[in-house]
Design a protein around this motif. Sequence first.
Motif, short mmCIF file in Angstrom:
data_model
loop_
_atom_site.label_atom_id
_atom_site.label_comp_id
_atom_site.label_asym_id
_atom_site.label_seq_id
_atom_site.Cartn_x
_atom_site.Cartn_y
_atom_site.Cartn_z
N ARG A 185 0.84 -1.21 0.00
CA ARG A 185 0.00 0.00 0.00
C ARG A 185 0.87 1.26 0.00
O ARG A 185 0.59 2.23 -0.72
CB ARG A 185 -0.91 0.00 1.23
CG ARG A 185 -2.09 -0.94 1.16
CD ARG A 185 -3.18 -0.50 2.13
NE ARG A 185 -4.19 -1.50 2.36
CZ ARG A 185 -5.23 -1.72 1.55
NH1 ARG A 185 -5.37 -1.04 0.43
NH2 ARG A 185 -6.12 -2.66 1.86
N ARG A 186 1.93 1.25 0.79
CA ARG A 186 2.80 2.42 0.88
C ARG A 186 3.46 2.71 -0.47
O ARG A 186 3.48 3.86 -0.93
CB ARG A 186 3.86 2.19 1.96
CG ARG A 186 4.68 3.42 2.31
CD ARG A 186 5.46 3.21 3.59
NE ARG A 186 6.35 2.07 3.53
CZ ARG A 186 6.24 0.99 4.29
NH1 ARG A 186 5.26 0.88 5.16
NH2 ARG A 186 7.11 -0.01 4.18
N GLU A 187 3.96 1.68 -1.12
CA GLU A 187 4.60 1.88 -2.42
C GLU A 187 3.58 2.31 -3.47
O GLU A 187 3.87 3.15 -4.33
CB GLU A 187 5.29 0.58 -2.85
CG GLU A 187 6.53 0.26 -2.04
CD GLU A 187 7.22 -1.00 -2.54
OE1 GLU A 187 7.04 -1.34 -3.73
OE2 GLU A 187 7.92 -1.66 -1.76
N ARG A 189 0.78 3.93 -2.99
CA ARG A 189 0.37 5.31 -2.72
C ARG A 189 1.45 6.28 -3.20
O ARG A 189 1.13 7.33 -3.78
CB ARG A 189 0.12 5.47 -1.22
CG ARG A 189 -0.50 6.80 -0.83
CD ARG A 189 -1.08 6.74 0.59
NE ARG A 189 -0.13 6.20 1.56
CZ ARG A 189 -0.27 5.03 2.18
NH1 ARG A 189 -1.31 4.25 1.92
NH2 ARG A 189 0.63 4.63 3.05
N ASP A 195 -3.74 3.57 -3.04
CA ASP A 195 -3.19 2.37 -2.40
C ASP A 195 -4.14 1.17 -2.48
O ASP A 195 -3.99 0.21 -1.73
CB ASP A 195 -2.81 2.65 -0.95
CG ASP A 195 -4.00 2.98 -0.07
OD1 ASP A 195 -5.14 2.99 -0.58
OD2 ASP A 195 -3.79 3.23 1.13
N THR A 579 11.80 8.20 3.91
CA THR A 579 10.34 8.33 3.88
C THR A 579 9.68 7.87 5.17
O THR A 579 8.59 8.34 5.50
CB THR A 579 9.76 7.51 2.71
OG1 THR A 579 10.17 6.14 2.83
CG2 THR A 579 10.23 8.06 1.38
N VAL A 580 10.32 6.96 5.88
CA VAL A 580 9.74 6.43 7.12
C VAL A 580 10.83 6.35 8.19
O VAL A 580 11.93 5.87 7.91
CB VAL A 580 9.12 5.03 6.90
CG1 VAL A 580 8.58 4.48 8.22
CG2 VAL A 580 8.01 5.08 5.86
N GLU A 604 11.93 1.44 -2.69
CA GLU A 604 12.11 1.53 -1.25
C GLU A 604 13.19 0.56 -0.78
O GLU A 604 13.28 -0.56 -1.28
CB GLU A 604 10.81 1.20 -0.52
CG GLU A 604 9.76 2.29 -0.57
CD GLU A 604 8.61 2.00 0.37
OE1 GLU A 604 7.87 2.93 0.69
OE2 GLU A 604 8.47 0.84 0.82
#
Length: 643
Positions: A185-187, A189, A195, A579-580, A604
């Motif tokens: 979902r993160r990728e 989005r 997502d 990013t996180v 990522e």
Amino acid sequence: MFETVLVANRGEIAVRVIRTLRSMGVRSVAVYSDADADARHVREADTAVRIGPAPAAESYLSVERLLRAAARTGAQAVHPGYGFLAENAGFARACAEAGLVFIGPPADAIALMGDKIRAKETVQAAGVPVVPGSSGSGLTDAQLAEAARGIGMPVLLKPSAGGGGKGMRLVRDAGKLADEIAAARREARASFGDDTLLVERWIDRPRHIEIQVLADGHGNVVHLGERECSLQRRHQKIIEEAPSVLLDEATRAAMGEAAVQAARSCGYRGAGTVEFIVPGTDPSSYYFMEMNTRLQVEHPVTELVTGLDLVEWQLRVAAGEPLAFAQDDITLTGHAVEARLCAEDPARGFLPSGGTVLRLREPDGDGIRTDSGLSEGTEVGSLYDPMLSKVIAYGPDRASALRKLRAALAQTVTLGVQTNAGFLRRLLAHPAVVSGDMDTGLVEREADSLVSTEVPEEVYEAAAAVRLDALRPRGDGWTDPFSVPDGWRLGGTPKPAAFHLRVTDPVEHTPRGTHTVTDDSVSVTLDGVRHTFHRAADWLGRDGDAWHVRDHDPVAASLTRAGQAGADSLTAPMPGTVTVVKVAVGDEVSAGQSLLVVEAMKMEHVISAPHAGTVTELDVAPGTTVAMDQVLAVIAPVEEETA
């Protein structure tokens, strides 16, 4: 036909589209961000317009700025290339509302096929076989996990809104579903602004076969044969070819007809690609995966075996012309293979790379085509896609095309930026590739055998030769004997000069061979074998491989914070953006725990704790831009208890 066309893209695809526009006598308009002000596509267009700062969201993805550029230059049509807004229905509609022709399919077709869930339902209703998977849109994490368990492991998580392998996750362990769904979902989005996910059955050892279609506005739809796209890494195609050795004429015709029906089912117009997953043991059992409503990266192999310019036909169809040929008029002649040259470092796990192109040599010759956005001086950063160029070879048969492509990759030089050229050359020589016995997992299984992390001695010898040559006196006058680097010393045996060098680990190298150094090459002879390298600054390259050989100062290195921290220091594996951040100073962490995520070139990379301990330093936050090897955090290890 249009007088002026704006190309809403960058890099090699913009250069490629501009080439056809020029051949058709159509004026081209390039657009560029601040990062691309001196890019090749800008220089080759008839005119160019700045559309914003470097981030894509403020430039290449800004519909408003693109439309303003079209209005300023008098463009009548927009070619979206691929990537960015190429499959954005909103952009297609905005072009129409602004009185511009969008050189692509209707917005409704883009929207329908861009939603993988609706697309599967639509083509299935048209009689096209689809991969078993989840049904319905907007499923929650729990519903996706339940669907995955119902299908049976392994499964493939896929973003509904996008393609290109972004956000796709192969999950074999049901216990990891929650983490993988969150990551997908993160990728998704980040890549597509959506997502929404679906889940499909994973077919072990599948082949990836796609069919090129062309449709006009007069009801004519044809296919141009297939492309074999099974050589992939992380679900990203890296080698494509046409035709496929897997298909016989009957299967080719059946898959081609299925692709035509898929195109008709959504009212398609222009060039598009219908992708199928095919069990390698049973090619007659094929399943629809998705439709790409744009020109594909790999379109050159189809052009070479059909003799058609797909960009030209995109323009002609968009201008209202009917196709000038029927299905029976299309024949496939010879064989073509394409390799995607990307800014990535195979020796570092294929992490994205960057830098300035210091020396460039792109192959050409009989049967060789290079589609490239590169030039010497090009800055390759972390903001855009890592693909730099494509090298394509054509021959009368598959063996000759493979041979030509291997040779072309060996001739490719991009010093200053690490690429995958050498890896691709070795992959193309792998027995399974040569025989055509491939599947989508082949590259991942064989990657380690195709990547060499060892630095050959001759690389250090060549680097030392360059440094030794730089120390030699120049000129025809008197030479101070103490300035000659011959190792002479008073009252003792000459001691040859030694150099502290580093590619990965530091080494001390004493030259022992014979050398010839020029401005752009260096040759060394070791043990009777001559080795020749291209060179630029601290870079050396040969046969598609490159090495950045830096000077190493052992004293200075020992004084740096990274050197003092040693294994406790977490450094950036690639230039990119954090990013996180999942931890704070003072947190206790376990070995292997995920701490940070760095993103570069739409990829990522998770940074994990090297051992159990406490976070003593944290130098980044979400949004921080980092350089390769920059210290991100330091983890102090847990002290062992003494008896």
